[in-house]
Write a protein that holds these residues in place. Structure first.
Motif, PDB file in Angstrom:
ATOM      1  N   TRP A 154     133.164   4.154 -61.740  1.00 53.15           N
ATOM      2  CA  TRP A 154     133.926   4.959 -62.862  1.00 53.15           C
ATOM      3  C   TRP A 154     134.512   6.254 -62.317  1.00 53.15           C
ATOM      4  O   TRP A 154     133.850   6.906 -61.683  1.00 53.15           O
ATOM      5  CB  TRP A 154     133.398   5.152 -64.204  1.00 53.15           C
ATOM      6  N   ARG A 155     135.813   6.551 -62.231  1.00 52.00           N
ATOM      7  CA  ARG A 155     136.346   7.848 -62.308  1.00 52.00           C
ATOM      8  C   ARG A 155     137.375   8.151 -63.034  1.00 52.00           C
ATOM      9  O   ARG A 155     138.075   7.355 -63.807  1.00 52.00           O
ATOM     10  CB  ARG A 155     137.244   7.800 -60.857  1.00 52.00           C
ATOM     11  N   GLY A 156     137.542   9.421 -63.299  1.00 51.24           N
ATOM     12  CA  GLY A 156     138.429   9.880 -64.514  1.00 51.24           C
ATOM     13  C   GLY A 156     138.254  11.302 -64.742  1.00 51.24           C
ATOM     14  O   GLY A 156     137.461  12.153 -64.389  1.00 51.24           O
ATOM     15  N   ASP A 157     139.296  11.723 -65.947  1.00 48.27           N
ATOM     16  CA  ASP A 157     139.065  13.197 -66.316  1.00 48.27           C
ATOM     17  C   ASP A 157     137.997  13.194 -67.380  1.00 48.27           C
ATOM     18  O   ASP A 157     138.006  12.287 -68.051  1.00 48.27           O
ATOM     19  CB  ASP A 157     140.506  13.726 -66.809  1.00 48.27           C
ATOM     20  N   LEU A 158     137.385  14.512 -67.444  1.00 48.09           N
ATOM     21  CA  LEU A 158     136.407  14.567 -68.527  1.00 48.09           C
ATOM     22  C   LEU A 158     137.084  15.127 -69.874  1.00 48.09           C
ATOM     23  O   LEU A 158     136.807  16.241 -70.178  1.00 48.09           O
ATOM     24  CB  LEU A 158     135.510  15.420 -68.022  1.00 48.09           C
ATOM     25  N   ASN A 159     137.923  14.435 -70.152  1.00 47.44           N
ATOM     26  CA  ASN A 159     138.914  14.650 -71.444  1.00 47.44           C
ATOM     27  C   ASN A 159     138.337  13.943 -72.990  1.00 47.44           C
ATOM     28  O   ASN A 159     139.343  14.174 -73.944  1.00 47.44           O
ATOM     29  CB  ASN A 159     140.255  14.557 -71.182  1.00 47.44           C
ATOM     30  N   ASN A 160     137.203  13.610 -72.775  1.00 55.25           N
ATOM     31  CA  ASN A 160     136.721  13.198 -73.948  1.00 55.25           C
ATOM     32  C   ASN A 160     135.036  13.162 -73.921  1.00 55.25           C
ATOM     33  O   ASN A 160     134.466  12.916 -72.857  1.00 55.25           O
ATOM     34  CB  ASN A 160     137.167  11.430 -74.022  1.00 55.25           C
ATOM     35  N   PRO A 161     134.484  13.404 -75.167  1.00 60.83           N
ATOM     36  CA  PRO A 161     133.077  13.680 -74.987  1.00 60.83           C
ATOM     37  C   PRO A 161     132.411  12.107 -74.532  1.00 60.83           C
ATOM     38  O   PRO A 161     131.408  12.330 -73.852  1.00 60.83           O
ATOM     39  CB  PRO A 161     132.683  14.020 -76.514  1.00 60.83           C
ATOM     40  N   ILE A 162     132.964  11.315 -74.955  1.00 63.45           N
ATOM     41  CA  ILE A 162     132.563   9.912 -74.369  1.00 63.45           C
ATOM     42  C   ILE A 162     132.185   9.701 -73.062  1.00 63.45           C
ATOM     43  O   ILE A 162     131.348   9.245 -72.551  1.00 63.45           O
ATOM     44  CB  ILE A 162     133.455   8.552 -75.017  1.00 63.45           C
ATOM     45  N   ARG A 163     133.196  10.265 -72.249  1.00 57.12           N
ATOM     46  CA  ARG A 163     133.153  10.174 -70.573  1.00 57.12           C
ATOM     47  C   ARG A 163     131.950  11.281 -70.160  1.00 57.12           C
ATOM     48  O   ARG A 163     130.854  10.690 -69.462  1.00 57.12           O
ATOM     49  CB  ARG A 163     134.441  10.912 -70.341  1.00 57.12           C
ATOM     50  N   THR A 164     131.657  12.182 -70.878  1.00 60.80           N
ATOM     51  CA  THR A 164     130.741  13.227 -70.667  1.00 60.80           C
ATOM     52  C   THR A 164     129.342  12.299 -70.867  1.00 60.80           C
ATOM     53  O   THR A 164     128.280  12.247 -70.257  1.00 60.80           O
ATOM     54  CB  THR A 164     130.734  14.358 -71.099  1.00 60.80           C
ATOM     55  N   ARG A 165     129.191  11.868 -72.002  1.00 62.41           N
ATOM     56  CA  ARG A 165     127.953  11.135 -72.473  1.00 62.41           C
ATOM     57  C   ARG A 165     127.689   9.999 -71.457  1.00 62.41           C
ATOM     58  O   ARG A 165     126.446   9.616 -71.350  1.00 62.41           O
ATOM     59  CB  ARG A 165     128.316  10.652 -74.011  1.00 62.41           C
ATOM     60  N   PHE A 166     128.697   9.251 -70.923  1.00 61.61           N
ATOM     61  CA  PHE A 166     128.547   8.209 -70.283  1.00 61.61           C
ATOM     62  C   PHE A 166     127.943   8.744 -68.731  1.00 61.61           C
ATOM     63  O   PHE A 166     126.978   8.091 -68.250  1.00 61.61           O
ATOM     64  CB  PHE A 166     129.913   7.360 -69.765  1.00 61.61           C
ATOM     65  N   LEU A 167     128.520   9.686 -68.340  1.00 60.68           N
ATOM     66  CA  LEU A 167     127.982  10.382 -67.011  1.00 60.68           C
ATOM     67  C   LEU A 167     126.707  10.573 -67.066  1.00 60.68           C
ATOM     68  O   LEU A 167     125.753  10.468 -66.172  1.00 60.68           O
ATOM     69  CB  LEU A 167     128.952  11.473 -66.358  1.00 60.68           C
ATOM     70  N   ASP A 168     126.191  11.463 -68.233  1.00 61.64           N
ATOM     71  CA  ASP A 168     124.731  11.757 -68.522  1.00 61.64           C
ATOM     72  C   ASP A 168     123.913  10.568 -68.639  1.00 61.64           C
ATOM     73  O   ASP A 168     122.758  10.421 -68.124  1.00 61.64           O
ATOM     74  CB  ASP A 168     124.749  12.585 -69.886  1.00 61.64           C
ATOM     75  N   ALA A 169     124.416   9.536 -69.268  1.00 55.00           N
ATOM     76  CA  ALA A 169     123.481   8.257 -69.326  1.00 55.00           C
ATOM     77  C   ALA A 169     123.239   7.548 -68.139  1.00 55.00           C
ATOM     78  O   ALA A 169     122.147   6.848 -67.913  1.00 55.00           O
ATOM     79  CB  ALA A 169     124.125   7.247 -70.308  1.00 55.00           C
ATOM     80  N   ASP A 253     127.031  -0.351 -75.536  1.00 59.20           N
ATOM     81  CA  ASP A 253     126.686   0.118 -76.502  1.00 59.20           C
ATOM     82  C   ASP A 253     127.252   1.638 -76.591  1.00 59.20           C
ATOM     83  O   ASP A 253     127.337   2.036 -75.270  1.00 59.20           O
ATOM     84  CB  ASP A 253     125.051   0.230 -76.454  1.00 59.20           C
ATOM     85  N   PRO A 254     127.003   2.421 -77.580  1.00 56.16           N
ATOM     86  CA  PRO A 254     127.881   3.871 -77.629  1.00 56.16           C
ATOM     87  C   PRO A 254     126.879   4.835 -76.752  1.00 56.16           C
ATOM     88  O   PRO A 254     127.614   5.767 -76.501  1.00 56.16           O
ATOM     89  CB  PRO A 254     127.722   3.863 -79.161  1.00 56.16           C
ATOM     90  N   ASP A 255     125.690   4.451 -76.653  1.00 51.28           N
ATOM     91  CA  ASP A 255     124.865   5.376 -75.946  1.00 51.28           C
ATOM     92  C   ASP A 255     124.619   4.900 -74.515  1.00 51.28           C
ATOM     93  O   ASP A 255     124.069   5.610 -73.758  1.00 51.28           O
ATOM     94  CB  ASP A 255     123.467   5.510 -76.274  1.00 51.28           C
ATOM     95  N   PHE A 256     125.440   3.764 -73.922  1.00 50.17           N
ATOM     96  CA  PHE A 256     125.597   3.109 -72.693  1.00 50.17           C
ATOM     97  C   PHE A 256     124.031   2.870 -72.060  1.00 50.17           C
ATOM     98  O   PHE A 256     123.827   2.672 -70.720  1.00 50.17           O
ATOM     99  CB  PHE A 256     126.051   4.358 -71.650  1.00 50.17           C
ATOM    100  N   ALA A 257     123.040   2.858 -73.018  1.00 54.39           N
ATOM    101  CA  ALA A 257     121.591   2.515 -72.776  1.00 54.39           C
ATOM    102  C   ALA A 257     121.564   0.955 -72.126  1.00 54.39           C
ATOM    103  O   ALA A 257     120.548   0.644 -71.488  1.00 54.39           O
ATOM    104  CB  ALA A 257     120.807   2.781 -73.611  1.00 54.39           C
ATOM    105  N   ASP A 258     122.547   0.218 -72.220  1.00 51.49           N
ATOM    106  CA  ASP A 258     122.447  -1.118 -72.154  1.00 51.49           C
ATOM    107  C   ASP A 258     123.173  -1.504 -70.933  1.00 51.49           C
ATOM    108  O   ASP A 258     123.256  -2.733 -70.228  1.00 51.49           O
ATOM    109  CB  ASP A 258     123.060  -2.121 -73.308  1.00 51.49           C
ATOM    110  N   LEU A 259     123.594  -0.663 -70.036  1.00 48.15           N
ATOM    111  CA  LEU A 259     124.464  -0.873 -68.679  1.00 48.15           C
ATOM    112  C   LEU A 259     123.571  -1.500 -67.767  1.00 48.15           C
ATOM    113  O   LEU A 259     124.210  -2.652 -67.316  1.00 48.15           O
ATOM    114  CB  LEU A 259     125.154   0.673 -68.177  1.00 48.15           C
ATOM    115  N   ALA A 260     122.306  -1.170 -67.592  1.00 49.31           N
ATOM    116  CA  ALA A 260     121.576  -1.608 -66.514  1.00 49.31           C
ATOM    117  C   ALA A 260     121.144  -3.134 -66.644  1.00 49.31           C
ATOM    118  O   ALA A 260     121.449  -3.918 -65.850  1.00 49.31           O
ATOM    119  CB  ALA A 260     120.651  -0.864 -66.265  1.00 49.31           C
ATOM    120  N   GLU A 261     121.081  -3.249 -68.139  1.00 49.74           N
ATOM    121  CA  GLU A 261     120.776  -4.678 -68.456  1.00 49.74           C
ATOM    122  C   GLU A 261     121.887  -5.476 -68.530  1.00 49.74           C
ATOM    123  O   GLU A 261     121.772  -6.849 -67.935  1.00 49.74           O
ATOM    124  CB  GLU A 261     120.525  -4.649 -70.017  1.00 49.74           C
TER     125      GLU A 261
END
Length: 323
Positions: A154-169, A253-261
């Motif tokens: 993934w690449r993009g601008d951090l113009n949305n809290p969702i994107r920052t949450r994704f990178l943290d996850a 999922d909204p918290d991206f915890a299922d990405l690895a699965e």
């Protein structure tokens, strides 16, 4: 970072539209009846799409802020040219309410927009194919899913809290190459720029909404990579609301915890991934017929002008629109 081909396409886009503006506009208006007549020969998908983009059913009046076709705002220029490409077929005195740019709320009066929120009461937001040079850039992908890197990008601008949450996850996931290439991105989120073709080397590409829709969604779905994303909350001419989870894309999922699965599953079941990719590719082909795209755009505007009381409907055309 634009390629030579992309830069050439941009120059051609502007040259073609400037030439259209210079040409006598009456030439286009004389062609309207013929264009509409050809539209009536199209299949039912044209009617369905035009009434999806323009959901209005009742008469209304343009607002005091409405602008004439011959006085459309020129900035931003691509929005102007995309609207003028269709509007020039109509009387230049006709009035239009419009909102250029990213629209996060439904307009108070029926208005032409690039995007609208996805919810039941959004009929005042009438979608046209605005900023299509950017949003409908869907380059071909010659690399098969099996031949791509078994990783997420993934690449993009951090113009949305969702994107920052994704990178943290996902920061500690070794198979995930995610970050922002913007110069002002915080160091902990910074990653080198990757072109579309470079991102297409990965089997899994994440799409995240920004100011409104995710710009990368269309080219991901047109690629041989698997699209992973949250269910959309905004839609454009691409009809994001009509995309089905686990049919056209893989939901997260909204918290991206299922990405690895999810990645683990599709690594073990590549045929399932390829079925979703094939459905996504087929959906993208919906927008490949330029004649149909123009016909739908003309009918969207025609319906707007009829319901706003500015033109008398032709019985045959109006019968086609209303079914």
């Amino acid at each position: 970072m634009a390629t030579i081909q992309r830069t050439t396409a941009r120059v051609f886009y502007y040259a073609r539209n400037v030439a259209r503006d210079i040409a006598p506009q009456a030439l286009f208006r004389r062609r309207l009846a013929g264009r509409l007549e050809k539209s009536l020969l199209a299949d039912g998908s044209v009617r369905q799409r035009l009434n999806y983009y323009n959901k209005l059913q009742d008469a209304f009046s343009p607002s005091p802020a409405a602008v004439r076709i011959d006085n459309l705002p020129f900035v931003p220029s691509m929005y102007y040219y995309d609207l003028k490409e269709i509007a020039r077929y109509f009387d230049p005195k006709l009035l239009i309410d419009l909102q250029f740019g990213d629209v996060v709320d439904v307009p108070e009066v029926p208005s032409l927009v690039k995007n609208r929120p996805i919810h039941a009461d959004n009929s005042n937001a009438i979608i046209l194919k605005f900023n299509k040079f950017r949003h409908f850039h869907m380059p071909a992908d010659a690399t098969a899913f099996a031949d791509k890197l078994p990783a997420v990008v993934w690449r993009g601008d951090l113009n949305n809290p969702i994107r920052t949450r994704f990178l943290d996850a996902v920061r500690d996931l070794p198979f995930c190459d995610a970050g922002s290439h913007k110069s002002y991105a915080p160091a902990e989120y910074s990653k080198p720029f990757l072109s579309i073709s470079q991102q297409q080397r990965y089997r899994y590409i994440v799409s995240l909404e920004g100011n409104d829709v995710a710009t990368n969604l269309k080219w991901i779905m047109n690629s041989n990579s698997l699209c992973l994303m949250l269910p959309p909350t905004y839609e454009t001419w691409f009809g994001e609301k009509q995309l089905e989870a686990n049919v056209h894309y893989v939901p997260l999922d909204p918290d991206f915890a299922d990405l690895a699965e999810k990645v683990r599953y599709f690594e073990q079941h590549p045929a399932a991934a390829e079925r979703i990719i094939a459905a996504a590719n087929a959906y993208c082909r919906t927008f490949a017929n330029e004649k149909a795209e123009q016909a739908i755009s003309l009918l969207v505007l025609y319906k707007y002008f009829v319901l706003s009381g500015q033109i008398e409907p032709d019985p045959e055309v109006w019968g086609y629109i209303t079914g």
